[in-house]
Structures are given as C-alpha cells and as structure tokens.
Design a protein around this motif. Structure first.
Motif, mmCIF file in Angstrom:
data_model
loop_
_atom_site.group_PDB
_atom_site.id
_atom_site.type_symbol
_atom_site.label_atom_id
_atom_site.label_comp_id
_atom_site.label_asym_id
_atom_site.label_seq_id
_atom_site.Cartn_x
_atom_site.Cartn_y
_atom_site.Cartn_z
ATOM 1 N N PRO A 61 46.616 86.031 -3.980
ATOM 2 C CA PRO A 61 45.854 86.268 -2.747
ATOM 3 C C PRO A 61 46.358 85.438 -1.571
ATOM 4 O O PRO A 61 45.779 84.421 -1.190
ATOM 5 C CB PRO A 61 44.423 85.891 -3.151
ATOM 6 C CG PRO A 61 44.579 84.897 -4.248
ATOM 7 C CD PRO A 61 45.814 85.295 -4.986
ATOM 8 N N ARG A 62 47.460 85.884 -0.986
ATOM 9 C CA ARG A 62 47.988 85.293 0.244
ATOM 10 C C ARG A 62 48.120 86.421 1.253
ATOM 11 O O ARG A 62 48.716 87.451 0.959
ATOM 12 C CB ARG A 62 49.352 84.635 0.020
ATOM 13 C CG ARG A 62 49.357 83.460 -0.932
ATOM 14 C CD ARG A 62 50.727 82.790 -0.951
ATOM 15 N NE ARG A 62 50.795 81.709 -1.924
ATOM 16 C CZ ARG A 62 51.234 81.866 -3.171
ATOM 17 N NH1 ARG A 62 51.639 83.061 -3.594
ATOM 18 N NH2 ARG A 62 51.278 80.841 -3.994
ATOM 19 N N ASP A 68 46.042 81.456 2.733
ATOM 20 C CA ASP A 68 46.362 81.244 1.321
ATOM 21 C C ASP A 68 45.069 80.958 0.563
ATOM 22 O O ASP A 68 44.457 79.895 0.721
ATOM 23 C CB ASP A 68 47.343 80.076 1.181
ATOM 24 C CG ASP A 68 47.877 79.934 -0.239
ATOM 25 O OD1 ASP A 68 47.249 80.479 -1.176
ATOM 26 O OD2 ASP A 68 48.917 79.274 -0.410
ATOM 27 N N LEU A 69 44.664 81.924 -0.277
ATOM 28 C CA LEU A 69 43.417 81.797 -1.040
ATOM 29 C C LEU A 69 43.664 81.465 -2.503
ATOM 30 O O LEU A 69 42.755 81.576 -3.327
ATOM 31 C CB LEU A 69 42.616 83.100 -0.940
ATOM 32 C CG LEU A 69 42.325 83.607 0.468
ATOM 33 C CD1 LEU A 69 41.596 84.945 0.409
ATOM 34 C CD2 LEU A 69 41.517 82.594 1.256
ATOM 35 N N THR A 70 44.883 81.047 -2.827
ATOM 36 C CA THR A 70 45.241 80.878 -4.231
ATOM 37 C C THR A 70 44.507 79.708 -4.890
ATOM 38 O O THR A 70 44.396 79.658 -6.114
ATOM 39 C CB THR A 70 46.758 80.665 -4.380
ATOM 40 O OG1 THR A 70 47.176 79.563 -3.551
ATOM 41 C CG2 THR A 70 47.519 81.910 -3.947
ATOM 42 N N ALA A 103 38.833 79.711 -6.908
ATOM 43 C CA ALA A 103 38.616 80.360 -8.204
ATOM 44 C C ALA A 103 38.119 81.789 -8.040
ATOM 45 O O ALA A 103 38.389 82.649 -8.887
ATOM 46 C CB ALA A 103 37.613 79.543 -9.028
ATOM 47 N N ASP A 104 37.395 82.057 -6.955
ATOM 48 C CA ASP A 104 36.847 83.382 -6.697
ATOM 49 C C ASP A 104 37.146 83.776 -5.261
ATOM 50 O O ASP A 104 36.259 83.776 -4.404
ATOM 51 C CB ASP A 104 35.337 83.411 -6.953
ATOM 52 C CG ASP A 104 34.602 82.352 -6.149
ATOM 53 O OD1 ASP A 104 35.252 81.356 -5.742
ATOM 54 O OD2 ASP A 104 33.391 82.519 -5.906
ATOM 55 N N PRO A 105 38.394 84.105 -4.944
ATOM 56 C CA PRO A 105 38.760 84.417 -3.558
ATOM 57 C C PRO A 105 37.959 85.591 -3.017
ATOM 58 O O PRO A 105 37.651 86.536 -3.740
ATOM 59 C CB PRO A 105 40.258 84.742 -3.637
ATOM 60 C CG PRO A 105 40.533 85.025 -5.070
ATOM 61 C CD PRO A 105 39.552 84.225 -5.854
ATOM 62 N N PRO A 106 37.605 85.549 -1.727
ATOM 63 C CA PRO A 106 36.785 86.603 -1.131
ATOM 64 C C PRO A 106 37.556 87.872 -0.786
ATOM 65 O O PRO A 106 36.957 88.837 -0.314
ATOM 66 C CB PRO A 106 36.245 85.943 0.141
ATOM 67 C CG PRO A 106 37.314 84.957 0.513
ATOM 68 C CD PRO A 106 37.855 84.451 -0.786
ATOM 69 N N LEU A 107 38.853 87.863 -0.999
ATOM 70 C CA LEU A 107 39.681 89.014 -0.635
ATOM 71 C C LEU A 107 40.712 89.254 -1.719
ATOM 72 O O LEU A 107 41.391 88.328 -2.158
ATOM 73 C CB LEU A 107 40.371 88.752 0.712
ATOM 74 C CG LEU A 107 41.365 89.797 1.216
ATOM 75 C CD1 LEU A 107 40.698 91.153 1.401
ATOM 76 C CD2 LEU A 107 41.995 89.328 2.530
#
Length: 513
Positions: A74-75, A84-86, A89-93
């Motif tokens: 998830p980047r 960068d959402l890496t 633990a629970d990225p919103p996208l």
C-alpha cells in the motif's frame, strides 16, 4: 418502450449500472460506440471503497482472479509525493492490479449472466426527452435508428454526447500537463537497487520515487524483487491528444529523454498509457429523465480515483431508478442521486485539486511545501486521514429527519460478523442481491413488526454480532445506513424513526401494521 433504461457507454460505470439495474428487476439496454473493447491501456488498477462494494455483490473474487500480478504494497502517489501505508497493520486504502480492460471483461461477463443486452458499435448521436420518455438517436452497423426508454444514463466519458445533448454545463479547468505511464523491463545495463533506485550504465543513478527536473517530473516505481518497473513522466505541453490513439514506446522514450536528459534503454513495454488532467464537474447530474455518471459527470486531476467514483455513482443511481420505474419511489428519491453523488464528487475534487497544487509548483516555496507535507505523512493519523480521502471512505451521505440522528446514519455499513440459526456470515453476504436490508442485532420484535408493511421491498434478518454497534440498522441497496437504533432505544423512540426512514427511502407501506 424499447427498454426501461438506456445506458450509454460500456465502460466500468455503464456496466456496473447495468448489472445493478438488472439485479433490481429493471431492463437496461447498453449502447457502446466502440465495436470492440478497446485495448488501449487506461486505468491500471482498482482501489478504494468500490472494492468493499464489489465484495458485497460477490464480485471481488472474480476481480482478484483477473488481476495481472500480486496485490502491491500500500504505497500511493499523492501530488508528486508518496503516501506510504506499509507500516499500518490495517491500512485505510487498498488497491488491486486490475487493468481497466480486465475489469470491463469481469463486469461484461456478469452483465451477460444477468441477461443485460449490450450493443457494441452503436453510437448515440442525439437525445431528446419529454414528460414520459427519453429517445436516443443511434447510428448502428446497419444504419441509424431510434430507441426509447423511461430514463437514459450517460456513462459515455469525458466528451459525453449525452451531457452535451442534454445541455448540462461542465465547468472547470483543463491543465496543460501531459502524463505518460509505462510498465517496462530493462536490459542488463540497468540494475534495480535495493532501495528502488536505478543504476544506469553510462549515466549513473536514477532515484526511485519522484524526481523533479527543469523539464518535468519523473516517477520511478521499482523493486529488486520484480523485473517490471513503473515509469511516469509529466510535462507541460500545448498539444491535445486523442484518448483513443495509443501511445507508442518511441513517444514515451522521447518524453523520458526530455525530462531526464538522457536515454533509458527499455527491453520490453508491458503497458503504455497517456492521459491529461482536467478538473470538471457537471452542474447537474440529472436533467429530467437524463442522468450522468462517471467521467460524464466529473473529471478529477489525479490518478486512482475516477473508476472508484464512477462505479459508486452507478450503485447509488441504480436502486433509485428502479424504485421509480417500479412505481414505488417516494417523492424526491431520484433527486437524491444528484444531492449525494455531486457532494461526493466535490469531496473527491477537493483532494485531487490539492494534489495539483502540490505537484505543479516549481519554485523553492513549492519544494518546501512538498517537504513539509512528506514529513507530516510520516505520522499515523495523517496517513489514515489521507488514505480515507483517496479511498472515498470518508464520504458520508446526510440522512434527513429523525433517521439521521444516529452516528451510523449515512455511513457505509461495516461487514460485521453475524451469528444466527443459519450459521455465521457477514453483512456483505446479505447484500449480494442488492436489496434493502433491516438487520436486527438485538432480537427486537417491535422493530421487525414495524417493518412488516415493507416486507416485499425490504429483507429482514435477525442475528447477533460480537461487537454490536446498534440494536438495528436499515441498509440501503448501495450499502449505506439509512437509519440505526441506539442500543437499548425504547420502542417509543425507535419505531417511529424506523417507519419514517422506511417511508422516506422505500415509499409508503403496502399494509398498515
């Protein structure tokens, strides 16, 4: 009438609308000007709220099976910098590597299963309407003809003939930048380093991420674990390009040379696409019996949001059109399509135009803004806020009257785990048929009795859940919550509010219970 609804355009928005209409018992007719599905590379993936909606319709597994590779980390790009959402633990996208052509294949297959008629090579040249119907002038392979329906939905893209024919204004801005995207493999003279940089023989290092030069912007997305590298250029140009004319590898390499100042040797091009950016929104999504959805209704100056927004337009519109066609729509229901989706489009326009400001500035102040913004995105809360922006999960429809008082009202229903005498399931399993649902989570006989007058229109399901957010929720076919009962709400408060919400969204009861 030749159909209940004429859908102009067989892209993702038009096909999704046709499927949703058919689920609601409506006869759509899809008219597509292209004789065959275009192979020109367009959107390269699917992401955001629409993934949850597809799961609620039982279509997500098909989309996942059609993906061209593993789900990426998830980047996501945002205005020339990276989100960068890496580390969450629970990225919103989330996103799927599902090219638009394959998405259209999945949706066309589903439309065929539902009995939707799709006529390819049939171009709508004009539209006309009166108080009872809409007529489309069509140029087909065998010559011109006319078709008539109760409603017509223009899902025919940025240069919508439907929008122009209906006289709906499309104000906004066209930006002079031309964006070119390629997924390529390199010969041995180019090495992908562990940090995502490229080591180019005879040139040196080309940094991963975004690099701004005097001539434009270069984006590099690379990993030593994959032979495929994503390259992206942005330049300001006065030339206009036809979206139907594919970009050649030579055109892309010329752009790379101008922006980077050197050649990058390419072994193979897997995907090539070109696009320009516009910020435009139709003044009205409805004019009488003509409605707009997708790119015909809005164009956003950033990548990654258009398909999400267009398909959600379709899901919002379909059940309201069906209610009107079946003669059970309450007054004003169809007007809520414009109210809700125009507002959602404006919300999407807000963050995509913010991206324009971030990426187009070239002076030191603009560089400072990007640097500060990137620092802010190192923190979890800004990451979540911006991820929800991009995903469209922050969009909440206003619910008027008593039904709008609960904190859940207007929100997209979460996929709660449900336990009943029929076993364990999720909320999404109950929405495959796209029917309204009253979900009783506290065994409230008073609420079930109150909804009995709508039993042919609204499904009722009683279950328990591990973390009960309300005693009951009324869920519209587009998976948004129209009403919710506060935990342990008394009948005196909950029953009148439920009946008001049922009447507001699904019409008067068939029987007075």
């Amino acid at each position: 009438m030749d159909a209940d609804v004429i859908v102009v355009g067989a892209g993702p928005t038009g096909l999704m609308l046709a499927c949703e209409l058919r689920l609601a018992g409506v006869r759509p007719l899809v008219l597509e000007r292209q004789a065959h599905r275009r192979d020109t590379a367009r959107a390269g993936g699917l992401g955001g709220r629409i993934l949850e909606l597809l799961r609620y319709r039982g279509l997500l597994e098909r989309c996942e099976a059609a993906c061209t590779g593993p789900v990426p980390a998830p980047r996501f790009p945002f205005g020339g910098i990276h989100l960068d959402l890496t580390r969450l633990a629970d990225p919103p996208l989330h996103a799927l590597p599902l090219p638009q052509q394959r998405l259209e294949d999945v949706l066309a297959e589903r439309a065929g299963e539902l009995g939707v008629e799709i006529r390819r090579g049939h171009q709508v040249s004009g539209v006309d309407q009166d108080a009872a119907a809409v007529t489309a002038e069509v140029l087909g392979p065998d010559g011109p003809y006319r078709v008539t329906a109760r409603y017509l939905a223009g899902c025919d893209g940025a240069r919508s003939r439907v929008r122009d024919g209906a006289g709906i204004a499309f104000p906004g801005t066209t930006y002079p930048e031309v964006n070119r995207l390629a997924q390529v493999t390199f010969p041995d003279t180019v090495t992908v380093l562990g940090n995502g940089d490229l080591d180019v023989a005879g040139h040196g290092t080309v940094p991963g991420g975004f690099t701004r030069t005097d001539r434009g912007l270069l984006g590099v997305g690379a990993s030593p674990d994959s032979p495929v590298v994503s390259l992206f250029t942005t330049e300001d140009e006065a030339d206009e390009y036809d979206d139907d004319t594919p970009m050649s590898l030579t055109e892309f390499q010329d752009s790379l040379r101008r922006v980077l100042g050197t050649d990058l040797p390419v072994r193979e091009a897997i995907r090539l696409s070109r696009f320009t950016f516009k910020a435009r929104q139709a003044e009205h999504y409805r004019k009488g019996r003509i409605l707009l959805a997708g790119d015909a209704a809005h164009l956003f100056p950033a990548t990654g949001v258009a398909i999400n927004a267009g398909m959600l337009d379709a899901v919002n519109l379909a059940w309201k059109l069906a209610a009107d066609i079946h003669g059970r729509a309450p007054d004003g229901l169809l007007d809520t399509y414009h109210d809700e989706r125009h507002s959602a489009g404006a919300r999407t326009m807000l963050h995509t135009q913010a991206q324009v400001a971030l990426r187009r500035g070239t002076d030191p102040a603009a560089e400072a803004l990007r640097e500060v913004f990137q620092e802010l995105l190192a923190d979890e809360q800004p990451q979540r806020r911006l991820g929800a922006f991009l995903a469209g999960t922050d969009i909440r429809y206003p619910m008027p009257g008593p039904s709008g008082r609960h904190p859940l009202a207007g929100a997209f229903v979460p996929d709660l785990t449900l336990h009943s005498d029929r076993g364990t399931s999720g909320v999404g399993d109950l929405l495959h048929t796209a029917r309204p649902l009253l979900l009783d989570l506290a065994d409230r006989e008073d609420l079930r009795r109150a909804a009995a007058g709508w039993r042919s229109r609204v499904d009722v399901h009683t279950a328990k859940t591990d973390d009960r957010p309300a005693d009951a929720v009324l869920i519209r076919p587009d998976a948004h919550i129209a009403w919710a009962a506060t935990v342990d709400d008394s009948s005196d408060d909950a029953v009148p509010a439920l009946r008001e919400a049922l009447t507001r969204w699904f019409g008067a009861p068939e029987t007075d219970v």
